[in-house]
Structure formats: structure tokens, C-alpha cells
Design an enzyme around this catalytic site. Structure first.
Site, mmCIF file in Angstrom:
data_model
loop_
_atom_site.group_PDB
_atom_site.id
_atom_site.type_symbol
_atom_site.label_atom_id
_atom_site.label_comp_id
_atom_site.label_asym_id
_atom_site.label_seq_id
_atom_site.Cartn_x
_atom_site.Cartn_y
_atom_site.Cartn_z
ATOM 1 N N HIS A 122 -5.482 -3.714 -2.729
ATOM 2 C CA HIS A 122 -5.242 -2.721 -3.831
ATOM 3 C C HIS A 122 -4.993 -3.215 -5.142
ATOM 4 O O HIS A 122 -4.717 -2.397 -5.982
ATOM 5 C CB HIS A 122 -3.939 -1.780 -3.230
ATOM 6 N N SER A 135 0.790 -1.125 0.102
ATOM 7 C CA SER A 135 0.173 -0.143 -0.208
ATOM 8 C C SER A 135 0.601 1.196 0.038
ATOM 9 O O SER A 135 0.329 2.227 -0.305
ATOM 10 C CB SER A 135 -1.007 0.044 1.125
ATOM 11 N N LYS A 138 -11.936 0.293 -1.868
ATOM 12 C CA LYS A 138 -10.967 0.851 -2.739
ATOM 13 C C LYS A 138 -11.559 0.758 -4.202
ATOM 14 O O LYS A 138 -12.196 1.733 -4.374
ATOM 15 C CB LYS A 138 -9.570 0.075 -2.508
#
Length: 383
Positions: A198, A170, A228
């Protein structure tokens, strides 16, 4: 509170202020261009996702009202879990209210004194905390270093071994070599857990992340977040039926918390449909990444070797990071100013994240702002 408690809080505050690492919440201005969000595909603002959430609230209520195992689990949750399992190629999926709770729950449910957990040094804090909570023996291998991991696996006497890694890291934006981790884990009789928070929605031809070409035998435990690229909130764990049933029965962060709001599940189903059927969002994002990296290289900006939406600008000096972030903010550009202890000492950076929602003019504006920061730094050093 007693005076002793007040003094303790004041001592901690003063130490953090002395380190110049005191965190402040910033209210995001609608006038600013946001390069700090993890909304990689822009789906948090997609009218179809917003409409699905509103309709979900009308049909099911704003909140679930209870935990999944009491009365908070609704049909819409079942629908989302089945869709997530199918998308990731797993038998089953289990919803959690947050990604942090998912990682804590999985590691606590699987780990004990007979278990050894092996983690990449740059794993997310929730994975590190989950290992601590589990009571298992926890070892951390050098970042992306298979040789170091193998050394630790070979020396472990524990009968149950679990290798844990972020899919996309991240703070650096680099991608784990999941195939190598899978082979190494299988060779040593270990299970592999990947947190692809992610990567899901962004990587892979179908957008199903860095494990898209791998089976559940390669990656028995897959964690993904919904807040996300999918633009909503919550998380899930996917794996075979035995794993999911075990987590359901033993993960305290699943058992003892209110279920995900059903309107969020409805919005996530809409977002997932968009991800699966509209690859143009991913393609646009990849074009933005390539353009930003090309232009940043021409400007001589210290961008890390990342080909994901996470584009760290490695400045090193914490004061410099805060100065650049403040200058950009004054120009209406929001970026993440990341300092230790979130990253190692000397690793302070601007964490720039790109989204399919951005326009080319937004990226040009960011690049001009960064170039201006660079010029002003040069002027300061020549005076």
C-alpha cells in the site's frame, strides 16, 4: 457430499451468521462513488494503461499458458522485472501472480525449523499464513513496538532470524518505522522483509514507497503488489541476485502456477512509466487526503491517525459499521465495512480509501453522507 460434510458446513455457516459476520459479495455499481478501492492513483482507468493491456493481448496473447519455469516467461516479463528492480533500487525483481502468493512463496522458501520469524501483530494475513506454511518458529510483536521486537530477538536462539512487517498497514493506514526496523534487524543479525503493497506508487518523492530512502542492505527483501497504486494485477519480490535466485528455485507458489498474463505485464509497464514521470497524480492524492482529514476533524468524525490513502473511521461497534455502510450505499457511496476477524475485536471500522481519480465534489458527498450517519445516530440515542 456425505451428510457429515453437509452438517459440518452448516455448523460453520450458522456460527458465522450468529456472530453477524457473514460476508457477502457486492457488485460494484458504476453509478456509485467508490471509496473502497485500492486504485490509489486511478491508473486502472487510465486510457494509456488500458491501451497497453489491449496491445499486449494482441501481441502476446491473453494468457501466458504455462509457469515461468516452463514456457510462460516472455520478454515482456523480463522487461517488467528489470523496470521494477531499477525503480526500487534492487539488483533483481521476480514476478508473482498475486501478492498473497508472493508472501507465501518468500516465507516458505526462506523459512524452516532453523528459522525464527518475527512479525508485527497487524501484518497482512498472507504474511501470517506464509510464516505458518514455512515451518519456522513464528513470534508476533506488539504493533509498531520496537522494544517488544528487540526483546523477542534477544531471546531467540535460532541462527536465522527474519523480521517481517507491512510497510503501510492495510486496515489502519499507519506506516512502519522501516529505518528503526532495519537498524534493529542489523543489530541482531536478522534480515528485514517489508511488504509495501500500500506504499508503492504513493509514498516517497519518486513514488517508490516507504523504503525509497533505504538500500537493499537495510531492507534485503521487498515485496510489492501491482494491483493497488499501479492499477493492474500481480506482485513482485525485489532484492539481490542471490535472494531472487533462491526464491525462483524454492518458492512453490512461484514454481507451480501459471505465469502472470503478458498483457498484464505490458499494462504494468505503462502504469509504472506514469508513476515515475507524472508526480501530479500523487500530489492530487495528497491534497485529497489533507482535505478529507481537515473536514472530518471539523465534523468530529473518529478518523484514525493516518496520512496515507487509507482513512479508517473507527466506530468499534459492528452493527453500527454495517448500518453506516448500508446508509452510504443507499446514497450511492461505497466504503469498506471491516469487522473481526479481519481486525481485532472492538476494532470494527469503515475503511475509506481515497484516490487521485476522485473529485473534490466526491469527497464532499462522502463527508455529507458520514455527517448524516452521525446525525441519525445522535437522533436514535436521544429517542
Amino acid at each position: 457430499m456425505s451428510n457429515a460434510w453437509h452438517q459440518r458446513l452448516a455448523t460453520a455457516r450458522d456460527a458465522r451468521l450468529q456472530e453477524q459476520r457473514w460476508r457477502i459479495r457486492h457488485v460494484n455499481s458504476r453509478e456509485s462513488v467508490n471509496f473502497a478501492s485500492n486504485d490509489y492513483l486511478g491508473l486502472a482507468h487510465d486510457p494509456r494503461v488500458q491501451a497497453a493491456q489491449a496491445e499486449g493481448a494482441r501481441r502476446f496473447g491473453a494468457g501466458a499458458g504455462a509457469s515461468h519455469l516452463v514456457s510462460g516467461h516472455l520478454g515482456i516479463h523480463d522487461d517488467l522485472e528489470e523496470a521494477l528492480a531499477a525503480w526500487t533500487g534492487r539488483q533483481r525483481a521476480l514476478l508473482f501472480s498475486t501478492g498473497y502468493m508472493a508472501n507465501l512463496g518468500v516465507l516458505q522458501a526462506l523459512g524452516d525449523r532453523h528459522t525464527a520469524i518475527f512479525q508485527d501483530r497487524l501484518n497482512h494475513a498472507s504474511l501470517l499464513d506464509g510464516a505458518t506454511l514455512s515451518g519456522a518458529r513464528s513470534r508476533r510483536y506488539h504493533h509498531q513496538d520496537s522494544d517488544d521486537l528487540e526483546r523477542l530477538l534477544e531471546s531467540s536462539p535460532n541462527p536465522y532470524k527474519l523480521v517481517v512487517s507491512d510497510g503501510v498497514f492495510s486496515m489502519d493506514g499507519d506506516v512502519a518505522d522501516v529505518s528503526a526496523l532495519a537498524q534493529l534487524s542489523q543489530r541482531h543479525g536478522a534480515w528485514l522483509m517489508i511488504d509495501d503493497a500500500h506504499g508503492l506508487g504513493v509514498l516517497g518523492e519518486q513514488g517508490s514507497g516507504c523504503t525509497e530512502s533505504l538500500t537493499s542492505q537495510d531492507v534485503p527483501i521487498l515485496v510489492g503488489t501491482l494491483g493497488k497504486a499501479l492499477g493492474t494485477a500481480g506482485a513482485f519480490v525485489a532484492g539481490d541476485a542471490a535472494l531472487i535466485e533462491h526464491i525462483t528455485q524454492f518458492a512453490r507458489s512461484y514454481i507451480y502456477t501459471t505465469a502472470q498474463p503478458p498483457c498484464i505485464a505490458a499494462a504494468t509497464l505503462a502504469a509504472l512509466t506514469i508513476v515515475q514521470h507524472e508526480p501530479a497524480h500523487r500530489q492530487r492524492l495528497q491534497q485529497h487526503i489533507a482535505y478529507f482529514r481537515q473536514q472530518a476533524a471539523q465534523l468530529g468524525l473518529p478518523v484514525a491517525a493516518s496520512y496515507t490513502p487509507i482513512q479508517p473511521l473507527l466506530l468499534g461497534d459492528e452493527a453500527r459499521v454495517m448500518t453506516w455502510a448500508a446508509r452510504l450505499s443507499q446514497s450511492g457511496i461505497q466504503v469498506g465495512a471491516i469487522r473481526p476477524p479481519t481486525v481485532p475485536n472492538g476494532g470494527a471500522r469503515l475503511r475509506i480509501t481515497l484516490s487521485a481519480r476522485h473529485h473534490r465534489r466526491d469527497i464532499d458527498r462522502l463527508l455529507e453522507g458520514l455527517s448524516r450517519c452521525q446525525r441519525e445516530d445522535a437522533l436514535c440515542h436521544t429517542q
